[in-house]
Design a protein around this motif. Structure first.
Motif, PDB file in Angstrom:
ATOM      1  N   TRP A 252       0.814  -1.224   0.000  1.00  0.00           N
ATOM      2  CA  TRP A 252       0.000   0.000   0.000  1.00  0.00           C
ATOM      3  C   TRP A 252       0.847   1.272   0.000  1.00  0.00           C
ATOM      4  O   TRP A 252       1.998   1.234  -0.406  1.00  0.00           O
ATOM      5  CB  TRP A 252      -0.996  -0.011   1.176  1.00  0.00           C
ATOM      6  CG  TRP A 252      -1.817  -1.251   1.243  1.00  0.00           C
ATOM      7  CD1 TRP A 252      -1.704  -2.270   2.149  1.00  0.00           C
ATOM      8  CD2 TRP A 252      -2.875  -1.650   0.331  1.00  0.00           C
ATOM      9  NE1 TRP A 252      -2.621  -3.268   1.870  1.00  0.00           N
ATOM     10  CE2 TRP A 252      -3.342  -2.907   0.777  1.00  0.00           C
ATOM     11  CE3 TRP A 252      -3.459  -1.073  -0.790  1.00  0.00           C
ATOM     12  CZ2 TRP A 252      -4.389  -3.584   0.126  1.00  0.00           C
ATOM     13  CZ3 TRP A 252      -4.494  -1.743  -1.420  1.00  0.00           C
ATOM     14  CH2 TRP A 252      -4.944  -2.978  -0.961  1.00  0.00           C
TER      15      TRP A 252
ATOM     16  N   ARG B 206       5.885   7.681   8.654  1.00  0.00           N
ATOM     17  CA  ARG B 206       5.649   8.438   7.418  1.00  0.00           C
ATOM     18  C   ARG B 206       5.363   9.908   7.734  1.00  0.00           C
ATOM     19  O   ARG B 206       5.895  10.806   7.089  1.00  0.00           O
ATOM     20  CB  ARG B 206       4.480   7.806   6.646  1.00  0.00           C
ATOM     21  CG  ARG B 206       4.118   8.566   5.386  1.00  0.00           C
ATOM     22  CD  ARG B 206       3.118   7.810   4.530  1.00  0.00           C
ATOM     23  NE  ARG B 206       1.780   7.760   5.124  1.00  0.00           N
ATOM     24  CZ  ARG B 206       0.699   7.342   4.476  1.00  0.00           C
ATOM     25  NH1 ARG B 206       0.785   6.918   3.216  1.00  0.00           N
ATOM     26  NH2 ARG B 206      -0.478   7.310   5.068  1.00  0.00           N
TER      27      ARG B 206
ATOM     28  N   GLU C 111      -3.176  10.894   8.745  1.00  0.00           N
ATOM     29  CA  GLU C 111      -4.470  10.257   8.959  1.00  0.00           C
ATOM     30  C   GLU C 111      -4.599   9.686  10.363  1.00  0.00           C
ATOM     31  O   GLU C 111      -5.650   9.171  10.729  1.00  0.00           O
ATOM     32  CB  GLU C 111      -4.653   9.130   7.930  1.00  0.00           C
ATOM     33  CG  GLU C 111      -3.552   8.058   8.049  1.00  0.00           C
ATOM     34  CD  GLU C 111      -3.433   7.124   6.849  1.00  0.00           C
ATOM     35  OE1 GLU C 111      -4.209   7.274   5.893  1.00  0.00           O
ATOM     36  OE2 GLU C 111      -2.565   6.244   6.892  1.00  0.00           O
TER      37      GLU C 111
HETATM   38  C1  GLA Z   1      -2.516   2.953   3.230  1.00  0.00           C
HETATM   39  C2  GLA Z   1      -2.318   4.292   3.929  1.00  0.00           C
HETATM   40  C3  GLA Z   1      -3.082   5.391   3.209  1.00  0.00           C
HETATM   41  C4  GLA Z   1      -2.759   5.381   1.738  1.00  0.00           C
HETATM   42  C5  GLA Z   1      -3.065   4.030   1.175  1.00  0.00           C
HETATM   43  C6  GLA Z   1      -2.798   3.955  -0.298  1.00  0.00           C
HETATM   44  O1  GLA Z   1      -3.798   2.489   3.423  1.00  0.00           O
HETATM   45  O2  GLA Z   1      -2.756   4.222   5.256  1.00  0.00           O
HETATM   46  O3  GLA Z   1      -2.786   6.640   3.740  1.00  0.00           O
HETATM   47  O4  GLA Z   1      -1.411   5.712   1.556  1.00  0.00           O
HETATM   48  O5  GLA Z   1      -2.284   3.050   1.842  1.00  0.00           O
HETATM   49  O6  GLA Z   1      -3.200   2.705  -0.785  1.00  0.00           O
END
Ligand code: GLA
Ligand code: CA
Length: 693
Positions: free
Chosen positions: A128, A337, A352
């Protein structure tokens, strides 16, 4: 009654709503409170849909000088004009925030996931964080639509450069970009599209990563090849334009048939497992249609990608994209990150996890801050999801089966939702105006959200206990936890196993909060914390009682992943699927939700679609379909040296920001370029070879 009427539940709905249970509540259902406004929200600059891109031939094409010198002149690569399609995809300058770019530099991503391998179509994650998004090119593209007014919205062309509907609306003919090539130079055509459809989507033994099945494109939908650059869809409904969204990331991004097909069990002696695992992370130079190709992988360290010399997109001056030569994915943690991006050691983060908000905001506000940080709408949300299958999905034992029956009991669900102190849950992540009371259902940041159609059962522990008693649960042995009735699961304490993603601090904090709050209700919750990959596998196979899940696009955009709003197919729902042989055992209100979703998908009338989603919201929140925990805005963090980052890009809406910022057109001005390239002047090598060319 009063509150329900005043929020229009009884009025606007053709479906009947049951109200007798209301008398038992100390506090009545209402609408969620108006959320607080929060600082630093970026404003989106809205544009017309057709202002973003077009397909056309240009008088001349360009590439980085070193590609011509080192590769074309040496006979290792054909000239750029012969590597491009007849009519490449052209990004219009007027839509580029900073205009035409220059070549060079690297975007340094940091991710928390780990790659299983490169076989996305057979269900493998690459870890991801934008890896698979960057490798995948799909028939259509939706991520950039965040900047298009909702009324004007239809997916953008991509691998499908145009499409036409038959007069009766049951057939959709798609014209594929002609003369585009995979990163190894092999032509892309309808055979790639058909391999994905016939041998991955339609093969019940293969499950693509984002779970595409036939129903993703409508029950009974078929696809056939007309010629090398034309495919034809046939739908049961007329003009189901909604399916164009399912043809975007991550449900219609074909892989390289010339590499995959020879490994597929239908065309080889391989088992399905061998097929899935035929391209481990160490396999380099996997052919892609995306702008960068993986050339280096070091376990728990880094994945490096170099520019795809056959990339089929250009700017209006004919410069072959991407502008950036290299991408990095440092294999670390999601929390790292954020830390690295604000410190300037990484270049990008989707902020997030609210636990990192305060420190990140502080650092970004300093005059010498290396990165820009801007919040978007409140689109990050979490739900508690209950396993609703009572007919065998995931093979539950006696206890598990008894929990499934409870999950299907509305009194039980009301007890759970009323026992949640959402204010406390939000505050445990971050204090301040960010988190909001989120009862569940559609996210308050989507254009389809209607607060007045949202039923919220406020926090009320005593009321919750009364509901639990109504569901037949009592603490018969006086240890503080309710027991199953005698005769069910040995009359033992009710014990619920909750699946949680251990890769995220936020998921773990929320899980711990839920455990503590449920304990006060008298429900014992046991955590099953797994890493992302194992967690997903556990969920998809139905081996959970409850789970905590970050919301996906069906709740944040509604038009993307729409079929995941309700169990419209045997394998389309996150929490309610059919067992291997059998059907989904829908509860009565789920049947209503399925009807609404099917109507929504087949309707082209914007007013009707808005009203259907209000109905969806009412029914799903009134019956406590999924149990909201909290919602909050996310912020995009990007290093200041990058240009062409659209203002106000949400970290998540139709897709993640890694796609919404359109990375292939992002660039670094010449005077800001840094020397982060690990493989300067190198291009990807042959599929399976180690390292670059
Ligand atoms: C993860 C991360 C997100 C985004 C997705 C992209 O879920 O938590 O912020 O970068 O990957 O697929
Ligand atoms: Ca007990």
């Amino acid at each position: 009654m009063r509150n329900l009427r005043s929020i229009g539940i009884a009025a606007g709905l053709a479906l009947s709503v049951s109200v007798p249970a209301l008398n038992a509540f100390a506090s009545e259902p209402t609408v969620p409170p108006v959320p607080a406004t929060f600082p630093a929200e970026g404003k989106i600059k809205y544009v017309a849909r057709d202002s973003v891109l077009e397909f056309k031939a240009l008088p001349e094409y360009h590439e980085p000088g070193w590609v011509t010198e080192k590769y074309v002149k040496a006979g290792k690569l054909p000239p750029v004009k012969d590597r491009l399609p007849k009519e490449p995809l052209v990004f219009k300058t007027a839509n580029m925030p900073d205009g035409i770019g220059v070549y060079g530099d690297t975007m340094r991503h940091v991710i928390g996931g780990r790659p299983e391998g490169w076989n996305y179509g057979a269900g493998q994650t690459q870890g991801w964080g934008g890896i698979d998004i960057g490798l995948s090119e799909c028939l259509t593209r939706t991520a950039p639509l965040f900047q298009v007014e909702a009324k004007d919205t239809e997916p953008l062309p991509n691998l499908a450069k145009s499409w036409d509907w038959s007069a009766d609306g049951h057939k959709l003919t798609m014209h594929l970009v002609e003369g585009a090539k995979w990163s190894d130079g092999v032509p892309f055509n309808a055979d790639d599209v058909m391999f994905y459809w016939d041998d991955e989507v339609m093969d019940p033994n293969v499950s693509p990563l984002n779970g595409a099945t036939q129903e993703t494109f409508g029950v009974g939908t078929t696809l056939k090849k007309i010629d090398d650059y034309t495919v034809e869809w046939t739908f049961k409904d007329a003009f189901p334009k909604q399916h164009l969204y399912a043809m975007a990331y991550g449900t219609f991004c074909p892989g390289p048939a010339h590499i995959l097909k020879p490994q597929h069990p239908k065309y080889s002696k391989n088992t399905y497992d061998q097929f899935k695992n035929a391209f481990p992370p160490e396999y380099m130079n996997m052919p892609v249609m995306g702008a960068w190709v993986p050339v280096e992988y070091r376990a728990d360290d880094i994945i490096v990608m170099r520019r795809n010399p056959y990339y089929w997109k250009v700017d209006e001056k004919g410069n072959q994209l991407p502008y950036l030569n290299e991408l990095h994915y440092k294999l670390s943690t999601w929390a790292d990150r954020d830390v690295q991006a604000v410190a300037g050691a990484g270049d990008f983060s989707n902020l997030e996890q609210p636990e990192n908000f305060v420190a990140s905001l502080k650092r970004a506000a300093e005059p010498n801050a290396p990165a820009r940080l801007a919040f978007g709408p409140r689109l990050i949300g979490y739900n508690l999801r209950l396993n609703f299958s009572a007919n065998g999905w995931g093979n539950p034992d006696e206890r598990g089966q008894a929990i499934r029956e409870l999950n299907r009991n509305e009194d039980f669900r009301k007890a759970v939702t009323m026992a949640l102190d959402r204010k406390a849950l939000g505050d445990s992540l971050v204090k301040g105006p960010f988190t909001a009371i989120y009862p569940g259902g559609l996210s308050s940041g989507t254009s389809f959200y209607d607060r007045k159609s949202t039923v919220y059962y406020p926090f009320d522990l005593e009321g919750a206990k009364a509901e639990l008693a109504k569901a037949g649960l009592k603490d018969t042995d006086g240890d503080g936890f309710v027991n199953f009735p005698a005769g069910t699961a040995g009359g033992k304490n009710v014990e619920i196993v909750m699946l949680v993603n251990n890769d995220y601090t936020t998921d773990k904090s929320l899980a711990e909060g839920v455990v503590a709050q449920m304990e006060k209700l008298g429900l014992r919750i046991v955590l099953n914390g797994l890493n992302g990959t194992q967690r997903d596998a556990t969920q998809y196979s139905g081996r959970f009682d409850w789970l905590i899940r970050r919301n996906e696009q069906e709740l944040t955009s509604v038009v993307q992943n729409t079929v995941q709003l309700a169990p419209v197919g045997p394998k389309t729902s996150w929490d309610h699927r059919a067992p291997e042989s059998g059907e989904v055992d829908l509860m009565p209100f789920e049947k209503d939700l399925v009807d609404i979703v099917n109507k929504f998908v087949s309707s082209a009338d914007n007013n009707q679609r808005a009203s259907l989603m209000r109905d969806f919201q009412k029914i799903s929140t009134e019956h406590v379909y999924n149990i909201g925990l909290t919602e909050y805005p996310g912020a995009l963090i990007v290093n200041k040296r990058f240009s062409n980052i659209p203002q106000g890009t949400p970290i998540f809406m139709f897709n993640w920001a890694e796609d919404s910022i359109i990375r292939e057109r992002v660039f670094v001005a010449a005077d800001k370029q840094a020397k982060y390239e690990l493989f300067p002047e190198e291009l990807p090598g042959k599929p399976g070879d180690k390292g670059p060319m």
